[in-house]
Design a protein around this motif. Structure first.
Motif, short mmCIF file in Angstrom:
data_model
loop_
_atom_site.label_atom_id
_atom_site.label_comp_id
_atom_site.label_asym_id
_atom_site.label_seq_id
_atom_site.Cartn_x
_atom_site.Cartn_y
_atom_site.Cartn_z
N ASP A 1 0.83 -1.21 0.00
CA ASP A 1 0.00 0.00 0.00
C ASP A 1 0.86 1.26 0.00
N GLU B 1 0.93 4.17 -2.88
CA GLU B 1 0.65 5.59 -2.66
C GLU B 1 1.80 6.46 -3.15
N GLN B 2 3.03 6.01 -2.93
CA GLN B 2 4.18 6.77 -3.42
C GLN B 2 4.14 6.88 -4.95
N ARG C 1 1.53 6.70 -6.91
CA ARG C 1 0.44 7.59 -7.31
C ARG C 1 0.84 9.06 -7.17
N ILE C 2 1.46 9.41 -6.03
CA ILE C 2 1.86 10.80 -5.79
C ILE C 2 2.90 11.25 -6.80
N ALA D 1 3.15 7.50 5.42
CA ALA D 1 1.78 7.17 5.02
C ALA D 1 0.79 7.42 6.16
N THR E 1 1.49 12.02 4.11
CA THR E 1 0.42 11.86 3.12
C THR E 1 -0.93 12.37 3.61
#
Length: 666
Positions: A45, A49-50, A52-53, A97, A136
């Protein structure tokens, strides 16, 4: 020679942007060595997220740059989440996160990563480095782009929300000029770390090789060559079924203890006949190393979802790092059986007790009035019980004896001559140097068989200060009153290693705080005989806990960071600080013609007349002055004419001597 791959995944930014998130996660999984295994959901996860950013933040730079995920920092035993190379800048990104705030610990963490690259990655030395912390869950916040006061190209850490990352890239690039960094050259750059002894012990315990955590160049060549030579002596002794002792010498901070740790952690298996133990009479060092290894192991097991009891880990650690006095006591309890280990490495072997001190201890503490062996002789006799083979490695520091009853190196040689004629002896070629005090007794070995001299058993380059390798030489010259040589080398050392002088303790503390970045440790040290620094709230008689002082964080009042508790030479020998304040009392004072030695008794200073105790006092200051890795400030009080125990004439000549050598005042 192929460069070791130090990341899980890397690509030009354009390629990264063109790949799907699922494909990138797969590559990260392969890079982590977990291909085909079930990847931890939390880690998966976090990577998602990394990705996506960054897929949003890097769009404006599709044709300009390179990205690395999970870049390894062996010295710290960690991996940088992401390194991004854009134009002339190295961006070090740490993601938290779900975090809604920027903790001081997280800011220090990303700063530590950036400092590690800046100081130890060859291609990063002259580049701009921007540490960026991304929480995040954090709201949009103000940030500024500014360099640190060190003016070395490292920016002050930037803390932002994810949506601000694209702006961070743009503003940093607008502020930093210069040619674009070659990603290929950067990736191929040598990583040449200089870990503290605590960091080195943790890395070796995790399974890293000494070559991964030691510098390239002279210091690393020294360390690797010496480690290899010692290992060869061990293997040769086992194969030939002979008993051998070797003496490894080295300047302060050259890595003698690291050599011992490397052997001990390599042969950690108790069932192996090569099982080794590192022994030290330095109680604080043993306690700190053990606690640091245990905390590190427990934390790492927790990170991957495994629970391990602290006591279980401590039991394992105690097998290969032991207090020499406990080892001695175990051998005393059964005088016929050999120890489990065939290989014993004695750290700071020159500090082993002489016959008088050992006999006194055995009478008072062990109720044994008939004990007639020095500590070196008894320790050799313990390994001599093995019927086939054994190896003793004596790690010897020059000018490091700081306490009553420490025998120095000569007692080891005399013990071998008296009682162990069949042992093979391997000598560092530098044992004749004056600081080892063994020149005369070494002559007794001239006609003994199986005595070998090896240049490889000397570590001649200090690794403690990666900024200035000659700090230990400078300290030797200052203490030996080699004034002209000290002036010349000071000019060279001070270009990279800040050395300051002050008569204001407040300014010294302020300077330490200003210099330190990230979690770099700083603290105040003083001689154990510095009894008249109490007006400055420095009480060397206070019972300091070295574990708290060396291992606890900035929030703990007992840590070195608070600049309240002061460590003496007995607490810090064998250990390091990044930045140190050395407080100089009237126990060891300069006067026309040389040093004067004093101790404070009752209400006055008394002369120290015994040569042995004079040497201990001088060595105490040698230890204190060689603890810093990055820089040092020396505080010499002004004295007080109204206080007969702190007369200005006790301090002024020392201050003038140091100032006239070329130390600059704060």
């Amino acid at each position: 020679m192929q460069t070791l791959k130090r990341y899980y995944y890397a690509d030009p930014i354009a390629a990264f942007l063109n790949k799907t998130s699922e494909h990138l996660l797969g590559q990260l999984q392969v890079g982590s060595g977990l291909a085909g295994a079930s990847l931890d959901t939390t880690q998966s996860d976090a990577w998602g997220e990394q990705i996506r950013i960054l897929k949003t933040a890097l769009v404006p730079y599709a044709q300009n740059g390179h990205i690395f995920f999970e870049y390894s920092i062996p010295r710290l035993g960690r991996r940088i989440d992401v390194v991004v190379i854009l134009g002339p800048v190295i961006f070090v990104l740490e993601f938290k996160a779900g975090e809604h705030r920027f903790s001081a610990a997280a800011i220090d963490q990303v700063c530590d990563y950036a400092l590690d690259l800046k100081n130890f990655h060859e291609e990063t030395h002259l580049l701009a480095v921007a540490p960026v912390l991304i929480a995040t869950g954090a709201p949009i916040t103000d940030f500024t782009i500014r360099a640190t006061t060190h003016k070395d190209g490292l920016l002050v850490p930037i803390s932002v929300a994810p949506v601000q990352l694209v702006r961070v890239f743009g503003e940093v690039l607008a502020a930093i000029g210069g040619p674009s960094v070659s990603a290929a050259a950067w990736e191929a750059g040598r990583y040449s770390p200089t870990p503290t002894i605590i960091e080195a012990a943790q890395a070796l315990y995790r399974g890293h090789q000494v070559s991964e955590i030691s510098r390239h160049g002279a210091a690393a060549d020294d360390l690797n060559q010496t480690s290899k030579t010692v290992s060869n002596i061990i293997y040769d002794s086992r194969n030939a079924k002979v008993k051998s002792i070797c003496f490894v010498t080295g300047v302060p901070g050259a890595g003698k203890t690291l050599v011992g740790l490397n052997i001990a952690t390599t042969h950690i298996d108790k069932a192996s006949d090569l099982h080794s133990v590192l022994l030290s009479g330095n109680g604080p060092l043993v306690a700190i190393l053990r606690e640091a290894l245990v905390r590190d192991r427990v934390a790492r097991e927790k990170e991957v979802g495994r629970k391990v009891k602290k006591g279980t880990v401590m039991s394992e650690v105690k097998m290969f790092i032991q207090n020499v006095h406990h080892f001695r006591d175990d051998c005393l309890s059964d005088t016929s059986r050999p120890p489990v280990e065939h290989v014993a490495l004695f750290d700071e072997a020159q500090r082993a007790w002489n016959l008088q001190q050992t006999s006194k201890f055995m009478l008072q503490k062990k109720k044994r009035p008939d004990f007639n062996q020095s500590e070196p002789e008894f320790l050799i006799s313990c390994l001599d019980r093995h019927p086939d083979w054994a190896v003793i490695v004596c790690l010897v520091g020059g000018g490091q004896e700081i306490n009553t009853g420490e025998a120095g190196l000569s007692e080891w040689i005399e013990s071998l001559q008296r009682s162990f004629p069949d042992w093979h002896i391997y000598l560092s070629s530098r044992l004749t140097d004056s600081e080892y005090g063994a020149g005369a007794v070494l002559k007794s070995l001239e006609h003994r068989p199986n005595v070998f001299k090896k240049d490889e058993l000397h570590l001649g380059v200090s690794m403690r200060s990666f900024r200035a390798e000659n700090v230990s030489l400078l300290v030797k010259q200052v203490l030996d009153l080699e004034i002209q040589s000290a002036k010349e080398i000071l000019r060279e050392v001070s270009e990279k290693f800040p050395l300051k002088l002050t008569r204001d303790l407040g300014k010294a503390k302020q300077w330490l705080r200003q210099q330190a970045r990230g979690s770099q440790r700083y603290g105040i040290v003083a001689s154990s005989q510095a009894q008249r620094l109490k007006p400055f709230a420095i009480d060397v008689r206070y019972k300091l806990d070295p574990i708290h002082w060396f291992l606890h964080g900035k929030e703990d009042v007992r840590s070195c960071y608070y600049l309240e508790d002061v460590a003496t030479e007995f607490h810090v020998q064998g250990l390091e600080l990044d930045w140190a304040c050395v407080t100089w009392d009237a126990d060891f004072r300069y006067a026309e013609g040389g040093w004067q030695h004093h101790e404070f008794r009752g209400d006055r200073w008394n002369n120290v007349k015994k040569a042995e105790r004079q040497r201990y006092l001088k060595n105490a200051y040698r230890v204190l002055l060689t603890r810093a890795r990055e820089g040092m400030v020396i505080f010499v009080p002004e004295g007080d004419a109204a206080d007969p125990t702190r007369k200005p004439q006790y301090y002024d000549p020392t201050f003038r001597y140091l100032r006239d050598l070329g130390l600059s005042e704060l």
